[in-house]
Motif scaffolding. Structure first.
Motif, mmCIF file in Angstrom:
data_model
loop_
_atom_site.group_PDB
_atom_site.id
_atom_site.type_symbol
_atom_site.label_atom_id
_atom_site.label_comp_id
_atom_site.label_asym_id
_atom_site.label_seq_id
_atom_site.Cartn_x
_atom_site.Cartn_y
_atom_site.Cartn_z
ATOM 1 N N ARG A 246 -7.193 1.548 -5.310
ATOM 2 C CA ARG A 246 -7.361 0.146 -4.715
ATOM 3 C C ARG A 246 -6.377 0.102 -3.604
ATOM 4 N NH1 ARG A 246 -11.529 -2.756 -6.992
ATOM 5 N NH2 ARG A 246 -10.668 -4.706 -5.636
ATOM 6 N N SER A 247 -5.375 0.291 -3.986
ATOM 7 C CA SER A 247 -3.906 -0.046 -3.056
ATOM 8 C C SER A 247 -4.276 1.142 -1.605
ATOM 9 C CB SER A 247 -2.615 0.241 -3.598
ATOM 10 O OG SER A 247 -1.740 0.141 -2.981
ATOM 11 N N ILE A 248 -4.538 2.181 -1.989
ATOM 12 C CA ILE A 248 -4.567 3.274 -0.868
ATOM 13 C C ILE A 248 -5.969 2.573 0.097
ATOM 14 C CG2 ILE A 248 -5.765 5.686 -0.342
ATOM 15 C CD1 ILE A 248 -2.741 5.741 -1.066
ATOM 16 N N LEU A 249 -6.943 2.206 -0.530
ATOM 17 C CA LEU A 249 -8.113 1.699 0.317
ATOM 18 C C LEU A 249 -7.771 0.476 0.738
ATOM 19 C CD1 LEU A 249 -11.271 2.727 -1.921
ATOM 20 C CD2 LEU A 249 -10.415 3.931 0.412
ATOM 21 N N ILE B 92 -4.233 10.313 5.018
ATOM 22 C CA ILE B 92 -5.383 11.120 3.984
ATOM 23 C C ILE B 92 -6.770 11.461 4.705
ATOM 24 C CG2 ILE B 92 -6.836 10.553 2.142
ATOM 25 C CD1 ILE B 92 -4.728 8.793 0.943
ATOM 26 N N PRO B 93 -7.007 12.620 4.597
ATOM 27 C CA PRO B 93 -8.320 13.080 5.465
ATOM 28 C C PRO B 93 -9.453 12.132 5.174
ATOM 29 C CG PRO B 93 -7.391 15.019 4.080
ATOM 30 C CD PRO B 93 -6.861 13.803 3.749
ATOM 31 N N ASP B 94 -10.380 12.076 6.297
ATOM 32 C CA ASP B 94 -11.603 11.119 6.121
ATOM 33 C C ASP B 94 -12.439 11.570 4.879
ATOM 34 O OD1 ASP B 94 -10.618 9.759 8.152
ATOM 35 O OD2 ASP B 94 -12.063 10.781 9.710
ATOM 36 N N GLY C 83 0.656 -1.141 0.130
ATOM 37 C CA GLY C 83 0.063 -0.038 0.000
ATOM 38 C C GLY C 83 0.757 1.413 -0.054
ATOM 39 N N LEU C 84 0.315 2.350 -0.876
ATOM 40 C CA LEU C 84 1.300 3.363 -0.996
ATOM 41 C C LEU C 84 1.302 4.163 0.435
ATOM 42 C CD1 LEU C 84 -0.205 4.777 -4.287
ATOM 43 C CD2 LEU C 84 2.014 3.662 -4.050
ATOM 44 N N ARG C 85 0.592 4.220 1.263
ATOM 45 C CA ARG C 85 0.445 4.739 2.508
ATOM 46 C C ARG C 85 1.421 4.535 3.403
ATOM 47 N NH1 ARG C 85 -3.301 1.733 1.955
ATOM 48 N NH2 ARG C 85 -3.823 0.278 3.748
ATOM 49 N N TYR D 87 -2.925 13.733 -2.680
ATOM 50 C CA TYR D 87 -2.770 13.187 -1.295
ATOM 51 C C TYR D 87 -1.790 11.855 -1.625
ATOM 52 C CZ TYR D 87 -5.521 16.122 1.431
ATOM 53 O OH TYR D 87 -5.882 17.450 2.263
ATOM 54 N N PHE D 88 -1.981 11.036 -2.629
ATOM 55 C CA PHE D 88 -1.501 9.846 -2.711
ATOM 56 C C PHE D 88 -0.698 10.005 -3.881
ATOM 57 C CE2 PHE D 88 -4.266 8.427 -5.938
ATOM 58 C CZ PHE D 88 -5.449 8.903 -5.637
ATOM 59 N N GLY D 89 0.061 11.194 -4.479
ATOM 60 C CA GLY D 89 0.906 11.494 -5.296
ATOM 61 C C GLY D 89 0.707 11.026 -6.857
ATOM 62 N N ALA D 90 -0.798 11.148 -7.048
ATOM 63 C CA ALA D 90 -1.174 10.933 -8.435
ATOM 64 C C ALA D 90 -1.069 12.183 -8.924
ATOM 65 C CB ALA D 90 -2.505 10.267 -8.616
ATOM 66 N N LEU D 91 -0.375 12.571 -10.012
ATOM 67 C CA LEU D 91 -0.232 13.665 -10.824
ATOM 68 C C LEU D 91 -0.716 13.623 -12.301
ATOM 69 C CD1 LEU D 91 3.142 15.085 -9.017
ATOM 70 C CD2 LEU D 91 0.794 15.600 -8.517
ATOM 71 N N GLY D 92 -1.502 14.305 -12.724
ATOM 72 C CA GLY D 92 -2.203 14.436 -13.993
ATOM 73 C C GLY D 92 -1.018 15.033 -14.941
ATOM 74 N N THR D 93 -1.303 14.772 -16.280
ATOM 75 C CA THR D 93 -0.492 15.480 -17.225
ATOM 76 C C THR D 93 -1.446 16.458 -17.807
ATOM 77 O OG1 THR D 93 0.646 13.300 -17.593
ATOM 78 C CG2 THR D 93 1.028 15.201 -19.399
#
Lengths: 216, 216
Positions: free
Chosen positions: B80-83, B12-14, B3-5, B59-65
């Motif tokens: 899915r991994s974060i959750l 990550i906030p609720d 898991g990335l976290r 928050y989990f480092g996903a940056l769009g192009t």
């Protein structure tokens, strides 16, 4: 008592509407014990910020007095009036399976504001029975019964493939607010409000707290 | 996949966590049809703002192009991994009455991520039966069964007066996440997360839409 919002008040945002019952619950715990309550006390008991609370109350014109706060009884009356809870609301439960039965029973026994006055089901074995004294009608009679009993709110607890059809029928008969437990996105005219409770989404977000907090 | 976290990400906030399953549902609808998705497209499909979506993903480092967006498959895997949904989560339903039975059946049939592996009830007539093949155990065996089956999540569907005791027992046995349908405020240690579904609050806020919109 005429609802305050009918006197030309601006429409209250959905997010504020969802907090109003929480305020109501806290105020009901406080009533009889104290006459006034500050936004700071309400913040401590609800978890919302004082700023948020003052902003929410300002939507319906409730202004606190500095250092004194809000009058508990007045605030209760105002919120109940805003929510339309100043008289009981006749409601229906559509689907009398396990979920519908549980929801109806809970609501009939616990809730004095919302009165479940009818259940509906397609299964002939359920039709004609009653849940805590409230009758299960055949779904085909829904339009007639909704009109006759003045039902304006419905809890949807039918299989997903049946949900849209029962909502369509209920909307045509005058229902404007739905609490939907079927895992399906329902279509409805703009004047109708549908609140969804989606068990899958709840469980998936809950999964975060399983793994995040139980690892060493 | 770790898991990335767990790699030192900030918590990550609720409020963001609650939106993640909604993104997941939209991404699953898109996957197979398109490889990239912009925050504007996601905004249209979820109702959240593009700014909110970009902030959530950051928050989990996903940056769009810019001009291209996010890769659908990668984003799905990350969320899915974060959750913690990269492997099935064993769960229990406590209370096998109408509500517990309905929730268990729904979850067993619809949900592949959360696996209901046990129900618990105090009623001897229910103990030993099964719901869609999943066994109902006596509540007194909860600690042993939870440990044996590695259960970390529980749905609470017992009468309000019984809820705190079953939660206490489940927490001691290792459950860290609860979805609570009992209309009672449950106490638990800080590492435990309790998500409440309160039918009364839902119906009361829904009442606003009955009266506000149905009056001429």
């Amino acid at each position: 008592m005429v609802g305050l919002r009918h006197a030309g008040n601006p429409r209250i945002p959905d997010t504020t509407v969802r907090r109003l019952p929480v305020y109501l619950r806290v105020l009901s715990e406080l009533s009889g014990r104290q006459q006034e309550v500050t936004s700071a006390e309400l913040a401590e008991r609800t978890g919302y910020s004082s700023e948020q609370i003052r902003k929410d109350f300002a939507y319906f014109g409730a202004l606190g007095t500095r250092g004194v706060g809000y009058r508990v009884d007045l605030l209760q009356r105002q919120i109940r009036s805003i929510l339309g809870l100043d008289r009981p609301i006749p409601a229906a439960v559509i689907g009398a399976g396990n979920l519908g039965t549980a929801l109806a029973r809970y609501s009939i026994l616990q809730d004095r504001d919302i009165q479940v006055v009818a259940l509906f089901d397609v299964d002939p074995r359920r039709v004609g029975t009653d849940i805590e004294g409230v009758k299960v009608y055949p779904t085909e009679e829904l339009p007639a019964v909704v009109r006759q009993l003045g039902i304006r709110m419905a809890i949807v607890a039918v299989p997903p493939e049946a949900a849209q059809a029962v909502v369509d029928a209920a909307v045509r008969a005058g229902v404007t607010a739905f609490l939907n437990f079927s895992p399906v996105k329902l279509q409805a005219p703009r004047h109708v409000h549908i609140q969804n409770i989606d068990l899958s989404l709840e469980l998936q977000s809950l999964a975060y707290y399983v793994s995040a907090r139980s690892l060493p």
